[in-house]
Enzyme design. Structure first.
Site, PDB file in Angstrom:
ATOM      1  N   CYS A   2      52.011  36.024  62.550  1.00 35.32           N
ATOM      2  CA  CYS A   2      52.448  36.733  63.739  1.00 35.32           C
ATOM      3  C   CYS A   2      51.257  37.017  64.642  1.00 35.32           C
ATOM      4  O   CYS A   2      50.134  36.568  64.404  1.00 35.32           O
ATOM      5  CB  CYS A   2      53.124  38.050  63.354  1.00 35.32           C
ATOM      6  SG  CYS A   2      54.512  37.857  62.214  1.00 35.32           S
ATOM      7  N   ASP A  95      57.267  38.369  53.111  1.00 36.74           N
ATOM      8  CA  ASP A  95      56.032  38.810  52.470  1.00 36.74           C
ATOM      9  C   ASP A  95      55.512  40.110  53.059  1.00 36.74           C
ATOM     10  O   ASP A  95      55.004  40.969  52.347  1.00 36.74           O
ATOM     11  CB  ASP A  95      54.957  37.706  52.544  1.00 36.74           C
ATOM     12  CG  ASP A  95      54.684  37.227  53.952  1.00 36.74           C
ATOM     13  OD1 ASP A  95      55.606  37.246  54.791  1.00 36.74           O
ATOM     14  OD2 ASP A  95      53.548  36.807  54.222  1.00 36.74           O
ATOM     15  N   ILE A 286      43.324  12.963  64.262  1.00 34.44           N
ATOM     16  CA  ILE A 286      43.169  12.808  65.698  1.00 34.44           C
ATOM     17  C   ILE A 286      42.028  11.853  66.021  1.00 34.44           C
ATOM     18  O   ILE A 286      41.016  11.817  65.314  1.00 34.44           O
ATOM     19  CB  ILE A 286      42.920  14.162  66.402  1.00 34.44           C
ATOM     20  CG1 ILE A 286      42.975  13.998  67.926  1.00 34.44           C
ATOM     21  CG2 ILE A 286      41.609  14.784  65.964  1.00 34.44           C
ATOM     22  CD1 ILE A 286      43.018  15.305  68.696  1.00 34.44           C
TER      23      ILE A 286
END
EC number: 6.3.5.4
Length: 600
Positions: A2, A95, A286
């Site tokens: 988050c 969690d 990449i």
């Protein structure tokens, strides 16, 4: 995973909290929430990887303890069972939802029970006065920035610098010595950032604050110490392989698709091989279109074929570099001089576009297991009784001190040399701490360079695309083994990462195990040539009029770097121009008063 933010002992309106959240929504597009009380407010943006239907933040214990959380707690199931035995009930299996109950049981020591990566804020209003607690994980995988207004006794915090600056009254003011610190270490170390008044909470740190009092900051001890390992390469390699296999398996667990990053080097290739043992995985690499030095795509392809992954080759047009630099600097919030930042930004855009919300990487293996040539050079010099500190420190930066000081105006040079670009605590640990030179260097790299230079950029540039980076080499069990190694199992006979090579034996193609180390980055020296979009962009950003207005760099000297790069290109000149370009882009954003987190 988050983004979190909040304020304490001050006020902000719900609209202002919402605006702060919007500045870091890319890191948590799956939900948002906040809770406020008299003189405080905390909020979050959520990227749902565990129990997407549950886990709504802020979490709470009763009506008086609230928490917001950024990260992943890998031992949450065991902690939930323990808390349930103590009478706590949970309505989901997210969690983070265990945090308020864990805090209620253990107080500030609750973080000692956590195994994972995190930045946490707990607001406890059970007493006569509210109390704020902020905490970071053991190695700094999840950054947390804050501003302490000593006059108002007010504190603000956020997961990203641009979001922190979104609080009313907070402004982007450059730190006077920031440029020298940046060129000396490629990004500021310690608690300092490039902005005055913006501080980053160090790893393994708990900050507590009550109304009217200054924050109290406590550094926690390193978890899970391991006795010194025996000088047995094969036995230690076997133990390390088992530990890594376990950690990689844990980190593959999520309620969302998880990929792996495969650069073609030892570290990420070993993670890829171990992940493929657990289940079928997708790997990403990449590269840049055209023919360039240090192209690793064929090594990554070899690893993918050897381990059976579904491989994704991401290709970027070098003409896009000016736009990518702008976007990268915007998301970092402050400059980082390593060109790998642009590659990371572009790579994880492709990871998310392919449908993945998490990816395992090989970051931090060099710091843990002795992978840098500067470590080897310092250890060899120390063994011979030669001084090594100055040379080692010079290799941390864009260019040595004597050369970078030539770039500065007289006024800025006088200001820069009066202040060390490195925190005193970091220098003391490097030069005066216990143990051998290599042991001190390892601790310096882990405690000071890794969080500032690697982990913050990994966090910001993956979460810019709503992807969670998971780092097996940063897990507590792996770090404990790395710290317990004898020097010979870090570097021996001119070979770096001896124990890690032992752990990888038989798992990877010979072409990967036998190849020399090279950086996972872009070839700036080859790309920064007259006539390319990158060259023209750099010339414009570092134009004499702009440099004169800033008053830090001598335009004639910078122009001389362009001349040298055009006529006789070399890596140091190219790296210097790149670093100055990135710094210039960052300064231009501040001068234009654009929000640092909003790309032009």
């Amino acid at each position: 995973m988050c983004r979190i933010h909040g304020y304490f002992n001050t006020t902000a309106t719900p609209r202002e909290l919402t605006e702060v959240a919007a500045l870091q929504r890319h890191g948590g597009p799956d939900g948002t929430g906040y809770v406020t009380g008299p003189g405080w407010g905390i909020g979050n943006n959520r990227l749902a990887l565990v129990d997407p239907e549950g886990g709504r933040q802020p979490y709470r214990f009763g009506d008086r303890v609230h928490a917001v959380f950024n990260g992943e707690i890998y031992n949450h199931d065991a902690l939930r069972r323990r808390l349930a035995q103590k009478g706590h009930t949970f309505t989901d299996r997210c969690d983070g939802s265990i945090i308020p109950a864990l805090y209620a049981e253990y107080g500030d020591a609750f973080v000692d029970e956590l195994d994972g990566m995190y930045a946490i804020a707990v607001l406890d209003s059970r007493g006569a006065r509210p109390r704020l607690l902020l905490a970071t994980d053991h190695i700094g995988m999840k950054p947390l920035y804050y501003h302490w207004d000593a006059a108002a006794r007010a504190l603000y915090f956020a997961s990203e610098i641009p979001a922190l600056l979104g609080f009313p009254g907070l402004a982007a003011r450059t730190r006077p010595q920031g440029l020298d610190a940046y060129l000396a270490t490629k990004t500021p170390f310690g608690q300092q950032t490039m902005l005055s008044g913006v501080t980053v909470l160090p790893p393994a740190t708990t900050l507590t604050c009550r109304p009217g009092q200054a924050p109290r900051i406590v550094t926690r001890a390193a978890p899970d110490p391991v006795p010194r390992l025996p000088d047995d390469r094969r036995a230690v390699g076997s133990r390390l392989r088992g530990t890594l296999r376990h950690e990689v398996g844990r980190l593959l667990t999520a309620d969302a698709p998880v990929a792996v990053i495969t650069s073609g080097g030892l570290d990420s290739s070993l993670v890829t091989a171990l992940a493929a043992e657990h289940r079928p995985v997708h790997s990403f690499n990449i590269a840049y279109r055209g023919r360039w030095p240090f192209d690793e795509r064929h090594h990554a392809r070899s690893v993918a074929e050897h381990t059976g992954t579904v491989h994704h080759q991401v290709e970027i047009d070098p003409a896009e570099l000016p736009v990518l630099i702008e976007q990268t600097v915007a998301h970092l919030g402050q400059p980082n001089a390593d060109p790998i930042t642009v590659s990371t930004h572009a790579l994880f855009a492709a990871v998310r576009a392919a449908g993945f919300k998490a990816a395992l990487t090989g970051d931090a293996a060099d710091e843990v297991f002795g992978g840098y040539t500067r470590m080897r050079a310092a250890a060899e010099a120390d063994a011979d009784g030669r001084p090594w500190t100055a040379a080692y420190l010079d290799q941390l930066g864009v260019l040595p001190a004597r050369l970078r000081h030539r770039l500065y105006t007289d006024a800025y040079r006088a200001d820069a040399v009066a202040t060390s670009p490195l925190p005193a605590t970091a220098l003391d640990a490097l030069t005066q701490g216990p143990g051998s030179a290599l042991e001190r260097i390892t601790e310096f790299e882990l405690r000071h360079r890794l969080p500032a230079y690697h982990l913050r950029r990994v966090d910001h540039l993956t979460m810019a695309h709503s992807v969670e980076a998971r780092l097996p080499f940063c897990q507590r069990g792996v770090l404990a083994l790395g710290r317990a190694l004898p020097d010979r199992l870090r570097i021996h006979g001119g070979q770096v990462k001896t124990s890690l090579y032992a752990a990888a034996a038989g798992l990877l193609p010979h072409g990967v195990l036998g190849r020399p180390k090279q950086p996972f980055t872009l070839p700036v020296s080859a790309m920064l040539t007259p006539g390319t979009p990158l060259w023209e962009y750099a010339r414009d950003t570092l134009a004499p009029a702009r440099l004169t207005a800033r008053g830090e760099l001598r335009p004639g000297v910078v122009n001389g770097l362009f001349t040298r790069q055009a006529q006789h290109p070399d890596d140091i000149t190219a790296a210097t121009l790149w670093a100055l370009l990135v710094h210039g882009v960052w300064r231009d954003r501040i001068a234009a008063a654009r929000p640092l987190g909003v790309a032009a």
